[in-house]
Enzyme design. Sequence first.
Site, short mmCIF file in Angstrom:
data_model
loop_
_atom_site.label_atom_id
_atom_site.label_comp_id
_atom_site.label_asym_id
_atom_site.label_seq_id
_atom_site.Cartn_x
_atom_site.Cartn_y
_atom_site.Cartn_z
N PHE A 1 0.84 -1.20 0.00
CA PHE A 1 0.00 0.00 0.00
C PHE A 1 0.88 1.25 0.00
O PHE A 1 1.86 1.32 0.75
CB PHE A 1 -0.86 0.06 1.27
CG PHE A 1 -1.85 -1.05 1.41
CD1 PHE A 1 -3.16 -0.90 0.98
CD2 PHE A 1 -1.48 -2.26 1.98
CE1 PHE A 1 -4.08 -1.92 1.11
CE2 PHE A 1 -2.40 -3.29 2.13
CZ PHE A 1 -3.70 -3.13 1.69
N ASP A 2 0.51 2.20 -0.84
CA ASP A 2 1.07 3.53 -0.69
C ASP A 2 0.43 4.15 0.56
O ASP A 2 -0.67 3.75 0.97
CB ASP A 2 0.76 4.37 -1.92
CG ASP A 2 1.28 5.80 -1.79
OD1 ASP A 2 2.46 5.95 -1.48
OD2 ASP A 2 0.48 6.73 -1.96
N LYS A 3 1.10 5.11 1.18
CA LYS A 3 0.55 5.70 2.40
C LYS A 3 -0.42 6.84 2.11
O LYS A 3 -1.61 6.75 2.35
CB LYS A 3 1.67 6.21 3.32
CG LYS A 3 1.15 6.83 4.63
CD LYS A 3 2.27 7.35 5.50
CE LYS A 3 2.76 8.71 5.03
NZ LYS A 3 1.81 9.81 5.31
#
Length: 824
Positions: free
Chosen positions: A515-517
């Site tokens: 996941f990107d933040k």
Amino acid sequence: MTEILRIDIPVVLPEVADAADACVARLTAELAGRRGIAEAHVVPAAGEAPAHLCVHYDPDIVSLVRIRELATAAGANITERFGHLRWDVEGISHQRRARSIAEQLQRVNGVIEAEASASGTLRIEFDRTLTSEAALRSFLDQLGVHERKTPANAPAVTPDRGAGDDHAGHDHGEGEHGHAHGGLLGPNTELFFALACGALLGIGFLLETLAAVPEWLPLALYIGAYGFGGWFTLREAIDNLRLKKFEIDTLMLVAAAGAAALGAWAEGALLLFLFSLGHALEHYAMGRAKRAIEALAELAPQTALVRRGEALVELPVEDLVIGDTVVVKPDERLPADGFLVKGTSSVNQAPVTGESMPVDKRPVPDEAAARAQPEALEAAYRVFAGTINGSGLIEVEVTRKSTESALARVVQLVSEAETQKSPTQRFTERFERVFVPAVLGLTVLLLFAWVVVDEPFRDSFYRAMAVLVAASPCALAIATPSAVLSGVARAARGGVLIKGGGPLEELGSLKAIAFDKTGTLTEGRPRITDIVPAQGIDPSELLAAAVAVERLSDHPLARAIARDGQDRLGEREVPPAHDLISITGQGVRATLDGETVLIGKAEMFGVGAIAPLSGEMAGAIAALREQGRTTMVVRRGVQDLGAIGLMDTPRAAAKEAIARIHAMGITRMIMISGDHQKVAESIAKEVGLDEAWGDLMPEDKVEAIRKLRATDKVAMVGDGVNDAPAMANATVGIAMGAAGSDVALETADVALMADDLAHLPFAVGLSRATRRIIRQNLVVSLGVVAVLVPATILGLGIGPAVMAHEGSTLVVVFNALRLLGYRK
């Protein structure tokens, strides 16, 4: 099998003259790591020949349309030379004919790729220098395949944005609801022919067994039944023989002819009746899945109430232009994508995004800014065509034409997804190519059983024909495409866009998710929490410099600094900055009052020609990071003005969504972020992730995904903009909030239309259900063949074999349709 696509760089990137340009590097980076692409590189210019992009790809894994989408998302435009057509057609009644049509098209000089689906969708990629749309249309006419006329009330579907695409003069909208084979009696001709065959067979059988009539009368009725039952089957067989192929239709005709040669006219007519009836019912069932997609296209209203000065005028939605203001009354569907300029309401966005609860909407505070960057607007201001207004009267400024709305894009991409074959479907097709000739070989051997076994030739011949029927893999041909079509249609209804069978299957076999933040696990709306000015610097001076520069950027952190900083400054006027330059993954540089201002991560300072931070600033940054803050340093000229700490709050749905995915058995979930490791770890712990990898530049994210993919199937979840290279390198790229972003729609394999992680468990669960259905279908289709073949060898007749054979085909199709009722 690897194919090579060569495209001149000026064709790919019209604005780029230099092959060493960063845009070219970005494009090759996004392509090179994608599954199915062995290599993507630039071949330098030689003499007068320009530099060109060279892509080595496996068309069984990645299609040219996906390469086109990725290139378009990277700012490229592969359309000047390569045409792209998507038509809804009549004349494709079942999966075997769809495959035959596609293979015949692929033999046309200039056709690069061609795919067709049993639901009547045809997709062609072709080289304009070698063929044309008119030539392809003419070729299809010869095959009995014609574009389905779009009814006047059907909304148009978005064409590709390339100037060269062949979209003029015809519509890509969803067609009429008839899905059966066209003919003399309309779209249901094949069904009528099958019923006529059954009626003649029944009358003939009754006359033969119950009435004293001349022998020629039942025979004539049986021959008539052969004519009606074998009409469409014969056409398929002829098409396949032209391709030097023996398909199932050919086997059925041979078996029916063999039965006739033995005088078993009734059994031969029964075979053709059940085979043609099975085809017609199979097509009806596939049409149900197709109609689930067409229902999306019907969501948008056909007219809109448009403000013209003080007057309101009702216009067709296709006449709306960007900048028009439409008035939407309570409980009406919205006619176009746009933003609110007047009124407040709650809008039911479920038809487009799958969100279960209505979303509150309010007017934008600054119409000029909204016009300049409509895709940067928050969800509270934006609305989409096809969604349903609540109790308030609202006025919406149109930001996209009807053919470019989020809804139109979804309909187009889902329709194209129907033609994208899954790995299992490609395997079964390869299996059939070996299996069908093997069946023919076995049949020939059984014809000579009388030489070994003491029986008349007639019995050996009858047994051989029965085996021919039993071993024909009809159910196998439809097992996977029926499930894929149903799965893709169900996903679209739930606000998830899955681009074909490949991503649909892969999504359910994932071992890890990255996941990107920012904007994915967090709200993407950070707030300033700390202002730490350097010694002797007034906090307002620090904020003024930061606001002036960050106003020029559309990065989420920049918007937060500009918004919150101005709030803290109050009425103080901030001087304008200019000449903004982005330093990828690090920060920005701009000019303010003749001085250079740098704003960025601490790691940006002390690199290259940029002087290192003062000890005071380094200490302040360390202290902020220990508290889990995202930090920015502001330097004006040679003086550090201070540091700004920001905090981005986790999404409310993130923790629950990740817990549900954990419960599904995906145990390895990683956050990859450009933020400091401490910040990444703080957010990861809060939402329940297993690992957090911080301090990553964009190229580091790509390398991280490649590292994960080397050991497991991995998905990358991001916003589809800054994460495009990493998403392209993942097994499956998943974009959040795709309803508001064309780039996300182009880049992703799977697009969550709502900006909500809660849809990810639904997508994974649906994929797993689809994989189960496909496995069940394969077991049924191959199991029936495995049982019937020895049974017919041991004496089972043609009649029971036909009924079991065709029954398995219908079981497979209706089993796949269960996916349309899948619940979250």
